[in-house]
Design an enzyme around this catalytic site. Structure first.
Site, PDB file in Angstrom:
ATOM      1  N   PRO A   1      15.542   9.198  11.194  1.00 50.43           N
ATOM      2  CA  PRO A   1      14.544   9.907  10.380  1.00 50.43           C
ATOM      3  C   PRO A   1      14.479   9.473   8.925  1.00 50.43           C
ATOM      4  CG  PRO A   1      16.405  11.337  10.930  1.00 50.43           C
ATOM      5  CD  PRO A   1      16.557  10.104  11.757  1.00 50.43           C
TER       6      PRO A   1
ATOM      7  N   LEU B   1       5.818   0.710   9.495  1.00 46.51           N
ATOM      8  CA  LEU B   1       4.350   0.698   9.566  1.00 46.51           C
ATOM      9  C   LEU B   1       3.838  -0.720   9.702  1.00 46.51           C
ATOM     10  CD1 LEU B   1       2.698   1.183   6.028  1.00 46.51           C
ATOM     11  CD2 LEU B   1       5.065   0.475   6.347  1.00 46.51           C
TER      12      LEU B   1
ATOM     13  N   TYR C   1      11.414   4.697   7.960  1.00 44.31           N
ATOM     14  CA  TYR C   1      10.028   4.679   8.408  1.00 44.31           C
ATOM     15  C   TYR C   1       9.620   3.231   8.709  1.00 44.31           C
ATOM     16  CZ  TYR C   1       9.658   9.395   6.324  1.00 44.31           C
ATOM     17  OH  TYR C   1       9.822  10.717   6.002  1.00 44.31           O
TER      18      TYR C   1
ATOM     19  N   ASN D   1      -4.704 -11.334   3.224  1.00 42.63           N
ATOM     20  CA  ASN D   1      -4.497 -12.334   4.283  1.00 42.63           C
ATOM     21  C   ASN D   1      -5.747 -12.536   5.136  1.00 42.63           C
ATOM     22  OD1 ASN D   1      -4.182  -9.791   5.382  1.00 42.63           O
ATOM     23  ND2 ASN D   1      -2.251 -10.215   6.399  1.00 42.63           N
ATOM     24  N   CYS D   2      -6.611 -11.525   5.227  1.00 41.75           N
ATOM     25  CA  CYS D   2      -7.845 -11.701   5.987  1.00 41.75           C
ATOM     26  C   CYS D   2      -8.819 -12.651   5.300  1.00 41.75           C
ATOM     27  CB  CYS D   2      -8.532 -10.348   6.212  1.00 41.75           C
ATOM     28  SG  CYS D   2      -7.589  -9.225   7.264  1.00 41.75           S
TER      29      CYS D   2
ATOM     30  N   THR E   1      11.056   6.162  12.383  1.00 42.57           N
ATOM     31  CA  THR E   1      11.706   5.486  13.500  1.00 42.57           C
ATOM     32  C   THR E   1      12.690   6.447  14.152  1.00 42.57           C
ATOM     33  OG1 THR E   1      13.551   4.651  12.185  1.00 42.57           O
ATOM     34  CG2 THR E   1      11.526   3.327  12.204  1.00 42.57           C
TER      35      THR E   1
ATOM     36  N   THR F   1       0.822  -1.206   0.000  1.00 42.59           N
ATOM     37  CA  THR F   1       0.000   0.000   0.000  1.00 42.59           C
ATOM     38  C   THR F   1       0.856   1.256   0.000  1.00 42.59           C
ATOM     39  OG1 THR F   1      -1.722  -1.182   1.204  1.00 42.59           O
ATOM     40  CG2 THR F   1      -1.883   1.204   1.162  1.00 42.59           C
TER      41      THR F   1
ATOM     42  N   TYR G   1     -34.837   5.290   9.579  1.00 33.93           N
ATOM     43  CA  TYR G   1     -35.724   4.201  10.019  1.00 33.93           C
ATOM     44  C   TYR G   1     -36.556   3.662   8.864  1.00 33.93           C
ATOM     45  CZ  TYR G   1     -40.047   2.061  11.662  1.00 33.93           C
ATOM     46  OH  TYR G   1     -41.103   1.223  11.831  1.00 33.93           O
TER      47      TYR G   1
END
Length: 449
Positions: free
Chosen positions: A274, A279, A277, A44-45, A271, A17, A424
């Site tokens: 600098p 995630l 990174y 993976n889900c 992290t 991503t 409703y």
């Protein structure tokens, strides 16, 4: 101006991503991805549902490497394991087949994910015990089921993965047992809500063993010895005890870890270096209510964090805000959802709270298909500010959780819930939605004190 090279370690929800997000706003940088398995992006889900046959075609879970590389102009290296980071030379070392190579980076993004917790017990290295984290894991489970024709299965661990696997394995005709060391199913839920799930599993014929854990395996995994001394016979075992963040690369590079054991990052996912990174399932974030460290391995945070990193690399200053931990899962015919805090986590944080529980129905009882629905909310004793919610039922759970998650994000109180105009029609709700009703009930209980 020389071309900038961005290297991403790991794929799936985080790495893939962030690569796509970067390319949308940066057409010039060279992007290189390294993934140790054979797939750069996969759902993976969806793997438990392919095992159970609900998702019939394996390919629908996969984003082909060539298509991804071409669409986003990314150099993708699969079956390429990054083994070390040299922060001073700004290089990574990776192993592909038997070749060791080094490559320079300008910016490095770590998305190494997490690994299943595998207890160190006697006999666990057998041919009948599996964990589920990658496509290769899924393939091994399916191959074993097809070739060995198991009749019974034990699932060790009553978290999200374990609960989803139960329904899918029973759909294949397997006799299911679930074992967990805690006193309830789905430890993130409130006990009162978990008991509803436990009753549903018993109706489905699942053998439930709580307050017990694995001690050893025997007979090539056919016998499980529990800590209590009880023995279980099973043709296969699924390990779903939990996960741990993959931090080996980070610690090898002397990057800072947080108190949860995951990689520490700032509001822009940087992290302690600098130029690096991180995630996804490998990072530590903050709790929305207390600001205390939290480790949350879910898809939504990884996708949001990808956007934050891509924006920051492009000069943006959008920070990553704290996590609520909203989650939803399917347990046989039940839908189970939670957002924010529960009684357990609030007690651990030392926060005074009240709770309100409401049995209700998904829509008007006289309209066909109305199903049971239970909601439990947790809120401030002083102000009525919403802290969290559990929702479980057979229909309409997802939208109630979504409303409550939004209410928590918007810092609404229990006094706001009766005022929400949610629409409703007898087919979808009641004239007073369960969200309104639990607000009225909470206010009544709150005002009595």
């Amino acid at each position: 101006m020389p071309q900038k090279r961005i290297i991403i370690v790991g794929g799936v929800g985080g790495g893939a991503t962030v690569a796509a997000q970067i390319r949308r706003t940066d057409q010039d940088s060279e992007i290189m991805m390294f993934e140790k398995c054979g797939y750069i992006s996969f759902a993976n889900c969806g793997m438990p549902y392919h095992i159970g046959g609900t998702v019939e075609k394996r390919d629908t879970l996969l984003y082909p490497v060539e298509k991804f590389a071409g669409k986003y102009n990314v150099q993708v290296n699969i079956r390429s394991e990054v083994t070390s980071i040299n922060r001073f030379k700004k290089t990574i070392t990776y192993k592909k087949k038997e070749t060791i190579q080094e490559v320079h980076y300008d910016k490095l993004i770590l998305s190494p994910g997490a690994s299943p917790v595998v207890p160190q017990v006697e006999g666990i290295d057998n041919s009948r015990t599996f964990a589920l984290r990658t496509i290769e894991d899924m393939d091994r489970i399916i191959e074993f089921i097809n070739s060995s024709k198991p009749v019974s299965v034990t699932v060790a661990g009553a978290g999200f993965i374990g609960m989803e696997m139960l329904g899918n394995l029973q759909a294949l005709g397997l006799d299911c047992t679930i074992v967990d060391r805690s006193s309830q199913l789905v430890g993130n839920l409130d006990k009162e809500v978990s008991e509803i799930i436990e009753g549903h599993l018993k109706e489905k014929g699942v053998n439930i063993i709580l307050n017990d854990g694995l001690q050893a395996f025997g007979d090539d995994g056919r016998t499980l010895l529990l800590n209590s001394g009880e023995k279980i016979k099973a043709d296969m075992t699924i390990l779903a005890i939990g996960i741990k963040p993959n931090t080996e690369l980070a610690t090898g590079a002397s990057l800072e870890l947080g108190s949860t054991g995951a990689i520490a990052v700032n509001d822009y996912m940087q992290t302690s270096d600098p130029d690096i990174y991180a995630l996804g399932d490998a990072v530590e974030t903050k709790d929305f209510l207390t600001g205390s460290p939290r480790y949350i391995a879910l898809a939504w945070p990884a996708h949001r964090q990808a956007y934050i990193i891509a924006s920051h690399l492009n000069g943006g200053q959008t920070p990553y805000h704290a996590n609520q931990g909203s989650a939803i899962l399917k347990v046989f015919d039940l839908t189970v959802a939670l957002t924010g805090h529960s009684s357990k986590t609030l007690a651990e944080e030392g926060i005074d709270f009240k709770e309100t529980f409401l049995p209700s129905y998904s829509h008007a009882a006289y309209y066909p298909g109305s199903e049971k629905l239970w909601i439990k909310i947790f809120y401030s004793k002083e102000s009525g500010l919403l802290y969290g919610a559990n929702v479980v039922g057979f229909d309409g759970v997802d939208k109630r959780m979504a409303v409550l998650a939004t209410a928590i994000k918007g810092k609404l109180t229990i006094a706001d819930l009766p005022e929400l105009e949610l629409g409703y029609s007898p087919a979808y709700s009641s004239s007073k939605d369960p969200i309104n009703s639990i607000g009225y009930k909470a206010l009544s209980e709150w005002n009595k004190e």
